[in-house]
Design a protein around this motif. Structure first.
Motif, PDB file in Angstrom:
ATOM      1  N   UNK A 176     -27.184 103.405   8.013  1.00 28.98           N
ATOM      2  CA  UNK A 176     -25.975 104.111   7.587  1.00 28.98           C
ATOM      3  C   UNK A 176     -25.416 103.507   6.302  1.00 28.98           C
ATOM      4  N   UNK A 177     -25.412 102.175   6.232  1.00 23.74           N
ATOM      5  CA  UNK A 177     -24.813 101.512   5.071  1.00 23.74           C
ATOM      6  C   UNK A 177     -25.667 101.673   3.820  1.00 23.74           C
ATOM      7  N   UNK A 178     -26.998 101.849   4.024  1.00 28.83           N
ATOM      8  CA  UNK A 178     -27.858 102.060   2.857  1.00 28.83           C
ATOM      9  C   UNK A 178     -27.885 103.526   2.452  1.00 28.83           C
ATOM     10  N   UNK A 210     -27.777  97.163  15.161  1.00 24.73           N
ATOM     11  CA  UNK A 210     -27.774  96.629  13.795  1.00 24.73           C
ATOM     12  C   UNK A 210     -28.602  97.526  12.879  1.00 24.73           C
ATOM     13  N   UNK A 211     -29.723  98.055  13.410  1.00 24.23           N
ATOM     14  CA  UNK A 211     -30.569  98.878  12.534  1.00 24.23           C
ATOM     15  C   UNK A 211     -29.870 100.185  12.172  1.00 24.23           C
ATOM     16  N   UNK A 212     -29.110 100.764  13.101  1.00 16.92           N
ATOM     17  CA  UNK A 212     -28.354 101.978  12.768  1.00 16.92           C
ATOM     18  C   UNK A 212     -27.329 101.666  11.686  1.00 16.92           C
ATOM     19  N   UNK A 213     -26.667 100.510  11.820  1.00 20.09           N
ATOM     20  CA  UNK A 213     -25.667 100.123  10.821  1.00 20.09           C
ATOM     21  C   UNK A 213     -26.328  99.973   9.458  1.00 20.09           C
ATOM     22  N   UNK A 214     -27.527  99.358   9.449  1.00 22.99           N
ATOM     23  CA  UNK A 214     -28.237  99.148   8.189  1.00 22.99           C
ATOM     24  C   UNK A 214     -28.580 100.481   7.535  1.00 22.99           C
ATOM     25  N   UNK A 230     -21.792 111.613  12.904  1.00 26.29           N
ATOM     26  CA  UNK A 230     -20.693 111.003  13.645  1.00 26.29           C
ATOM     27  C   UNK A 230     -20.858 109.472  13.675  1.00 26.29           C
ATOM     28  N   UNK A 231     -22.104 109.026  13.942  1.00 21.36           N
ATOM     29  CA  UNK A 231     -22.374 107.583  13.998  1.00 21.36           C
ATOM     30  C   UNK A 231     -22.162 106.952  12.626  1.00 21.36           C
ATOM     31  N   UNK A 232     -22.654 107.657  11.592  1.00 22.19           N
ATOM     32  CA  UNK A 232     -22.511 107.126  10.239  1.00 22.19           C
ATOM     33  C   UNK A 232     -21.031 106.929   9.900  1.00 22.19           C
ATOM     34  N   UNK A 233     -20.228 107.925  10.242  1.00 16.41           N
ATOM     35  CA  UNK A 233     -18.798 107.842   9.935  1.00 16.41           C
ATOM     36  C   UNK A 233     -18.172 106.647  10.649  1.00 16.41           C
ATOM     37  N   UNK A 234     -18.588 106.453  11.917  1.00 13.91           N
ATOM     38  CA  UNK A 234     -18.020 105.352  12.698  1.00 13.91           C
ATOM     39  C   UNK A 234     -18.395 104.010  12.061  1.00 13.91           C
ATOM     40  N   UNK A 235     -19.646 103.925  11.579  1.00 22.15           N
ATOM     41  CA  UNK A 235     -20.122 102.669  10.976  1.00 22.15           C
ATOM     42  C   UNK A 235     -19.410 102.401   9.649  1.00 22.15           C
ATOM     43  N   UNK A 236     -19.279 103.454   8.837  1.00 23.94           N
ATOM     44  CA  UNK A 236     -18.618 103.268   7.538  1.00 23.94           C
ATOM     45  C   UNK A 236     -17.152 102.894   7.737  1.00 23.94           C
TER      46      UNK A 236
END
Lengths: 337, 337
Positions: B27-29, B21-25, B37-43
Motif C-alpha cells: 500500500x505504501x509503495x 507488514x507485506x500489505x502495508x508495504x 479500503x485496506x489501502x486507505x486504512x494503512x495510509x
C-alpha cells in the motif's frame, strides 16, 4: 588520450611515467611497494596530467556496510568448500561477502566487473583464471586477494596451498606402495594445472621413474575423468598401476568408469585425487586425495582482505601446507608389479 | 513503540492498521495488491503515526548500476544449474547479479541480510528455506522473486516447476514398466520435500498401489543416499524393485552404494532421481530423472525481477512444466515382479 584535465585516467599516468598500472595505483594510494624514485616519477606524471582519482566510488562504499566481493566458479566442488569456509571465516568480523560466479560461458573478468559495478573495494578471487597481466589490471582497480592460484602480480595478495608439495607427497605415497607405472591426468587450462603437472614430472624423475612419465590431457570435470578412463581402458597400451588426477572431480569420473567396467580399485589400479572434496570422503567412495585445507585458506584470505581494506599495506604471499589424506582407492600395485 | 515521529517503522504502521507488514508495504509503495479500503486504512495509519519511508537506500542504489541480489545454496547441484542459467538470462538486459550463499551453518535469512546490507532492492531467492511468514517479511523489505519453492506469500513473485506433475510422471513411468513395489526417499526438511512426497503418495494411490507406499526419510545429499541404500540392503524387508528419490544427489548416493554392493541397476532395482543435474547425464551414470528446466525457470525469474524493479507491478506465480528424462537406471522389474 592523456592531458585533458578531469579526463585523465590512471592508465594515462602510468604511460606518462613509464610504469605499470599497478605501480601507479600503489604510488597514488600512498601504499608501500614501489621505490621512492618510481613513486616520485608517478606523482610528477599525475600532477603534470592533472590526474584526479575518482573518490565517489570510495565514499559511496564507505557509507555502506562492509562487504568483500568474492569470485568463484559455480561448477567446481573445491570452490564450494572455499565459499563455505569464507563465510565461517568472516563471521564476527563485521564484514559480509558478496559473491559473483564464473561459469563456462562467463569468464572471470565478467564476474569481477559485476563486483566493481557494485563498488567493491576489496576482492577475494577464488582460483581466478587470469594471466599475471590481467590480475595486475584488476589489482589496479581494487585491493585483491587471490586464493588457490599460482599466478602472482604486483600489489595482489596471494593465499594458496603448496600444490608442488602436495603432488610430490602423492607420488611418494604411490611409489612407497610399490608403484612405478604412475600416469597423470592433468587439468588442461585449469588454474594450477601446470604447477601440479610439473611437480608430477619432477617427482617421478626424483624417484628414478622419468621413463614412466605419462601425462594424459583432461579438463577439471567428472566428464573428463570418464572420457580419459575410457581412453585408457580401450587403448593399446597396458593400464598403468596408478593414476594421479589434477583434481577430485576427474578422479571421481575415473572411478565411475572403472567401477562400471568392473576394474577393481585399488586391486587393479590405484586412483589418487586432489582437493579432498566432500565427495572424496563419501562412505562408498573413500578417495585418497590431497587436502588444500579450505578452512585455513579461507581464514588467511579473509584476514588479508580485511587488512587490505582497512590499512594501506603491502601485498603478501601466504603458502599453507598441503596434506595427503590416504583412504581406500590407493593400495599396492597388481601382481606386486 | 509506535507514535514517535521519525522513528516509526512499517511494522508500527501495519500494527496500527491491523494488516500484515507485506500489505502495508504494498500500500505504501502505491502498488496494486490490496483493496482500496485496506489501502486507505494503512495510509491513514501511516499519516497518524508520522511514518516516513527511508528513501536513502533507494537513492543510493539508483546511483549505482543495476544489480539483482540472488541467494542460493552452495552445496546443491541444482542451484549451480540455476545460477549458471540466471547469468545467461541476465545477459544483455543491462542488469548484473550479486550472489549470497546459504550453507549448512548459514541460514537463508543471513544470506538475505547481506544483500539487504548492500541495498539490493530486488532479490531472487533460489529454493529459499523460509516459511510463508518469513518470506512475507522479506517481501516487505524488497521486491522478491522466489524460484523453485512451493511456499507462497503475499507480494512475493513465485517461479517454479510443476513438481507435483513431475513426481506423478515418474511414478507412471515406473508403473508402466511393471513396477509395483516403488519406495520413495524424501528430502527431509528440504524445500519441496513435502510437495514431492505427497505427490508420490497420491500417485501410488491413483495406480491402486496405496498398500505399496513406503517413504524412507533422508536429506538432500549424496551422504543421505548412501546411508539409505545401506539401510535398505541390510534391512529385513525385501528390496523394492524401484526407488524414487527426492533429488539427484540422493539418487546418486543410492547408485554408488548399489554399485559397490554389486546390485544391478536397473536389473535388480530401478533408480529415478529429480532435477536432471549435470551428474545425471554423465556417460557412466545415465540416471533417469525429472527435469525442472533450469533455463526456463531462470529466464522467468530474471524477467519477473526486472519487471518488479522497474514498475510497480502485482506479484505473480509462474509454473513451468516438469519433464521426465528417461535414461538407463530405470527398466522392467526383476523377475517380471
Amino acid at each position: 588520450m592523456a592531458g585533458k584535465a578531469g579526463k585523465t585516467t590512471i592508465v594515462d599516468v602510468a604511460r606518462e611515467a613509464g610504469t605499470s598500472v599497478s605501480s601507479a595505483s600503489v604510488a597514488l594510494r600512498g601504499e608501500p611497494g614501489v621505490s621512492d624514485r618510481t613513486r616520485a616519477r608517478i606523482l610528477d606524471a599525475a600532477q603534470r596530467l592533472g590526474y584526479r582519482p575518482d573518490q565517489r566510488a570510495r565514499l559511496l562504499r564507505q557509507q555502506r556496510s562492509r562487504l568483500l566481493g568474492v569470485t568463484f566458479s559455480v561448477d567446481q566442488s573445491f570452490h564450494a568448500d572455499v565459499i563455505e569456509n569464507l563465510y565461517r571465516a568472516a563471521e564476527g568480523t563485521g564484514y559480509g561477502l558478496l559473491l559473483s560466479a564464473t561459469a563456462p560461458n562467463r569468464p572471470a573478468r565478467e564476474a569481477i566487473a559485476d563486483l566493481l559495478r557494485d563498488r567493491c573495494e576489496t576482492l577475494i578471487l577464488v582460483s581466478p583464471d587470469l594471466s599475471a597481466e590481467q590480475l595486475a589490471e584488476v589489482g589496479a582497480l581494487a585491493s585483491v586477494v587471490s586464493v588457490g592460484a599460482g599466478v602472482r602480480a604486483d600489489g595482489v595478495d596471494s593465499v594458496r596451498s603448496d600444490d608442488h608439495q602436495g603432488v610430490v607427497d602423492a607420488v611418494a605415497h604411490l611409489v612407497g606402495l610399490g608403484h612405478r607405472s604412475i600416469t597423470y591426468v592433468d587439468g588442461g587450462c585449469a588454474v594450477m594445472s601446470a604447477i601440479r603437472r610439473d611437480a608430477y614430472v619432477e617427482a617421478m624423475g626424483a624417484h628414478g621413474l622419468g621413463d614412466q612419465v605419462r601425462v594424459l590431457h583432461g579438463s577439471p570435470t567428472e566428464e573428463s575423468g570418464v572420457e580419459v578412463a575410457g581412453r585408457l581402458l580401450d587403448g593399446a597400451e597396458p593400464l598403468p598401476t596408478a593414476i594421479l588426477a589434477h583434481n577430485d572431480m576427474i578422479a571421481f569420473g575415473l572411478l565411475l568408469t572403472l567401477w562400471s567396467r568392473s576394474v577393481a580399485v585399488p586391486g587393479e589400479i590405484s586412483v589418487v585425487g586432489y582437493d579432498n572434496t566432500r565427495m572424496a570422503a563419501l562412505a562408498t567412495v573413500r578417495l585418497t586425495s590431497v587436502s588444500q585445507d579450505a578452512a585455513q585458506l579461507a581464514r588467511a584470505a579473509v584476514e588479508r582482505a580485511i587488512a587490505r581494506t582497512e590499512n594501506a599495506v603491502v601485498a603478501t604471499e601466504t603458502v599453507t601446507p598441503a596434506r595427503l589424506v590416504v583412504r581406500e582407492t590407493s593400495g599396492p600395485p597388481r601382481g606386486g608389479a
